[in-house]
Design an enzyme around this catalytic site. Sequence first.
Site, PDB file in Angstrom:
ATOM      1  N   GLU A  20       0.843  -1.220   0.000  1.00 33.45           N
ATOM      2  CA  GLU A  20       0.000   0.000   0.000  1.00 33.45           C
ATOM      3  C   GLU A  20       0.870   1.259   0.000  1.00 33.45           C
ATOM      4  O   GLU A  20       0.530   2.275   0.591  1.00 33.45           O
ATOM      5  CB  GLU A  20      -0.949   0.036   1.211  1.00 33.45           C
TER       6      GLU A  20
HETATM    7  C1  LIG Z   1       2.907  -9.991   0.196  1.00 33.64           C
HETATM    8  C2  LIG Z   1       2.811  -8.878  -0.812  1.00 33.64           C
HETATM    9  C3  LIG Z   1       1.581  -8.574  -1.376  1.00 33.64           C
HETATM   10  C4  LIG Z   1       1.481  -7.572  -2.339  1.00 33.64           C
HETATM   11  N1  LIG Z   1       0.278  -7.337  -2.956  1.00 33.64           N
HETATM   12  C5  LIG Z   1       0.227  -6.520  -4.039  1.00 33.64           C
HETATM   13  C6  LIG Z   1      -0.957  -6.425  -4.836  1.00 33.64           C
HETATM   14  O1  LIG Z   1      -1.975  -7.055  -4.545  1.00 33.64           O
HETATM   15  N2  LIG Z   1      -0.932  -5.642  -5.948  1.00 33.64           N
HETATM   16  C7  LIG Z   1       0.169  -4.924  -6.294  1.00 33.64           C
HETATM   17  O2  LIG Z   1       0.123  -4.217  -7.307  1.00 33.64           O
HETATM   18  N3  LIG Z   1       1.322  -4.976  -5.546  1.00 33.64           N
HETATM   19  C8  LIG Z   1       1.369  -5.767  -4.443  1.00 33.64           C
HETATM   20  N4  LIG Z   1       2.532  -5.869  -3.702  1.00 33.64           N
HETATM   21  C9  LIG Z   1       3.682  -5.082  -4.084  1.00 33.64           C
HETATM   22  C10 LIG Z   1       4.003  -3.963  -3.109  1.00 33.64           C
HETATM   23  O3  LIG Z   1       3.020  -2.962  -3.208  1.00 33.64           O
HETATM   24  C11 LIG Z   1       5.421  -3.464  -3.460  1.00 33.64           C
HETATM   25  O4  LIG Z   1       6.305  -4.456  -2.976  1.00 33.64           O
HETATM   26  C12 LIG Z   1       5.738  -2.104  -2.853  1.00 33.64           C
HETATM   27  O5  LIG Z   1       4.986  -1.105  -3.499  1.00 33.64           O
HETATM   28  C13 LIG Z   1       7.225  -1.753  -2.975  1.00 33.64           C
HETATM   29  O6  LIG Z   1       7.705  -1.949  -4.274  1.00 33.64           O
HETATM   30  P1  LIG Z   1       9.069  -2.808  -4.492  1.00 33.64           P
HETATM   31  O7  LIG Z   1       8.889  -4.078  -3.744  1.00 33.64           O
HETATM   32  O8  LIG Z   1       9.337  -2.882  -5.930  1.00 33.64           O
HETATM   33  O9  LIG Z   1      10.185  -1.969  -3.748  1.00 33.64           O
HETATM   34  P2  LIG Z   1      10.975  -0.686  -4.342  1.00 33.64           P
HETATM   35  O10 LIG Z   1      10.015   0.290  -4.887  1.00 33.64           O
HETATM   36  O11 LIG Z   1      12.075  -1.163  -5.213  1.00 33.64           O
HETATM   37  O12 LIG Z   1      11.573  -0.090  -3.008  1.00 33.64           O
HETATM   38  C14 LIG Z   1      12.758  -0.598  -2.379  1.00 33.64           C
HETATM   39  C15 LIG Z   1      13.088   0.327  -1.224  1.00 33.64           C
HETATM   40  O13 LIG Z   1      13.384   1.653  -1.730  1.00 33.64           O
HETATM   41  C16 LIG Z   1      12.530   2.607  -1.124  1.00 33.64           C
HETATM   42  N5  LIG Z   1      12.168   3.640  -2.084  1.00 33.64           N
HETATM   43  C17 LIG Z   1      11.690   3.474  -3.326  1.00 33.64           C
HETATM   44  N6  LIG Z   1      11.443   4.662  -3.905  1.00 33.64           N
HETATM   45  C18 LIG Z   1      11.755   5.602  -3.003  1.00 33.64           C
HETATM   46  C19 LIG Z   1      11.732   7.028  -2.994  1.00 33.64           C
HETATM   47  N7  LIG Z   1      11.287   7.741  -4.027  1.00 33.64           N
HETATM   48  N8  LIG Z   1      12.182   7.665  -1.903  1.00 33.64           N
HETATM   49  C20 LIG Z   1      12.605   6.981  -0.824  1.00 33.64           C
HETATM   50  N9  LIG Z   1      12.652   5.644  -0.772  1.00 33.64           N
HETATM   51  C21 LIG Z   1      12.230   4.951  -1.830  1.00 33.64           C
HETATM   52  C22 LIG Z   1      11.305   1.824  -0.666  1.00 33.64           C
HETATM   53  O14 LIG Z   1      10.630   2.487   0.387  1.00 33.64           O
HETATM   54  C23 LIG Z   1      11.921   0.511  -0.245  1.00 33.64           C
HETATM   55  O15 LIG Z   1      12.391   0.597   1.067  1.00 33.64           O
HETATM   56  C24 LIG Z   1       2.634  -6.838  -2.707  1.00 33.64           C
HETATM   57  C25 LIG Z   1       3.874  -7.137  -2.114  1.00 33.64           C
HETATM   58  C26 LIG Z   1       3.967  -8.165  -1.205  1.00 33.64           C
HETATM   59  C27 LIG Z   1       5.326  -8.500  -0.644  1.00 33.64           C
END
Ligand SMILES: Cc1cc2nc3c(=O)[nH]c(=O)nc-3n(C[C@H](O)[C@H](O)[C@H](O)COP(=O)(O)OP(=O)(O)OC[C@H]3O[C@@H](n4cnc5c(N)ncnc54)[C@H](O)[C@@H]3O)c2cc1C
Length: 559
Positions: free
Chosen positions: A406
Amino acid sequence: MSVIQPKSSKEAGGSFLFQPLGRRPIFTPEQFSDEHKLMYQTARDFCVNEVLPHVAELEAKSSDLMVRLVKRAGQLGLLANDVPEAYGGLGGDKVTSMLLAEATALNASWSATVMAHNGIGTLPIVYFGTREQKEKYLPKLANAEWLGAYALTEPGSGSDALAAKCRALLSPDGKHYLLTGTKQFITNGAWADVFIVFAQLDGKFTAFIVEKKFPGVSCGPEEHKLGLHGSSTCALILENAEVPVENVLGDVGRGHKIAFNILNVGRWKLGAGSVGGAKELLSKAVAYAQERKQFGKAIVEMGAIRKKLARTAANLYAVESMCYRVAGLTDERIALVEPSDPSYDRKVIEAIEEFNVEASILKVAGSEMLAQAADELLQVWGGYGFLEEYPAARVYRDNRINRIFEGTNEVNRLLVPGTLLKRAVAGILPLMTAFAEAQKSDHEGNDDRAAVESSKRATVFTLGTLVGHYMQSISDEQELLEALADAIIGCFALDSAFARAGEDENLLTLARAFAAETRPRLFESLRTALGAPAESRRRPGDAGPLPVPGAAVGRHRAA
Ligand SMILES: Cc1cc2nc3c(=O)[nH]c(=O)nc-3n(C[C@H](O)[C@H](O)[C@H](O)COP(=O)(O)OP(=O)(O)OC[C@H]3O[C@@H](n4cnc5c(N)ncnc54)[C@H](O)[C@@H]3O)c2cc1C
């Protein structure tokens, strides 16, 4: 702080920072109607009687039990609150939505499954669908004949969701869009019949309604996760998936409006879910502490244990106060929309969007409150807390994801001051007037109210000072914005905790316990925002010196 009128008579999102405590009554759990309580109790009973006895089977995923349970809950009307009556739903208010989120959170896998289905998987159609789309999909989603899911994340784009690579091309006969790409981490991926999918259509970020049975749609294997073992999480694979042209959701190129507005709802429901999860764990921890004896007495009599229980209760009280305040504000604003208005749905989603700062606050504060509760309360069980058959271990594992999905807590923290500043620039929030007031004002007494007001004044002072210093480039100062976010979150929590307590001595005890820990942290955050990081980065030619931290923020002392 003197009274600053908002621009309109409606409560503007973010105004808590600029209005005196208690200027407007807030909605509180003490005002739940009998209908609210009945919905909550029914959803909770379902979870206690139908879900909790089967957690081992659900977590082993040895059967289709989770899907059958969702369908049964759907038949009972427990998943239809946010769907209009005209499409088979209950058309309930947002206070009820929050209560249902709380009630489902007794088990986090159940909660994630249900929230993905009736929240992010269904609401895009409720708010942005055409009449035909609503007629086709909503009745079946409302009673869970079909399960829903939301597919935004991709392997290369998580937080940076608009950088999605999934693309949509019009088929040669003009009847379908052919979607190609991979969506990552999709909750309900293996079980959903309907997915809200975001893809680039001629470079324009657009939402689509995609059915599992459309040619070219398939799912990857289940992910092996740290927690939420009972929920389904897998990739959604689209290989020239044939999506009828009439399944474009909303306007081409306006997918971001759908993606982000729906996440706002997910964020405040996550806050409420955290309240439900923490309440359950706290009551079990109290019972255990009363029963467990060491050194000849129950551990609940020991100060170190009492402190953990009390801290959790106080934090819980503050987050719960914020949740129902936001639900009440949203309902109040939705009630102003005329149901016969042809743009009713758009105006409802605008009412929800109004409180997007508060939604980010609930997400961060709720997830971190539950994380702290899980960690501290596990300790109450001692070694038994580390064992799977006791309740804390599962909560400890399951809650961790709340700080990631979220919108990560980093992203949500940045949104808090970022959105407030945008609203100030747009003339919706009176930041500069309040900043001028904050420079003039001094202490106005030593009571609870004065303590809340001085916290808000110091926060406004710091926000105004930093904006004056950094101007546009403040958006590059993430450490500073995070510290500011913590202070703003603290202000909303303090304001909500004391506004709810009023003269009630029991609630005041909770609010004061919360304030005793929160205010010193809040002022520390402000000092961080005004202090060392900025100093160390200052280059010749930069704007003049910032106020000396101790002098500026010290004027509005923490204690
Ligand atoms: C169990 C589970 C269920 C999920 N369910 C859904 C779903 O139903 N639908 C869906 O679409 N997604 C879903 N997700 C995905 C989830 O929303 C994403 O994992 C999340 O948005 C983070 O994206 P990422 O994992 O690619 O991390 P990244 O975006 O690569 O982030 C990695 C780190 O960098 C930080 N970061 C990134 N950008 C910035 C910035 N601009 N400034 C500061 N820090 C930053 C983040 O906070 C994080 O700590 C789910 C994930 C999991 C694990």
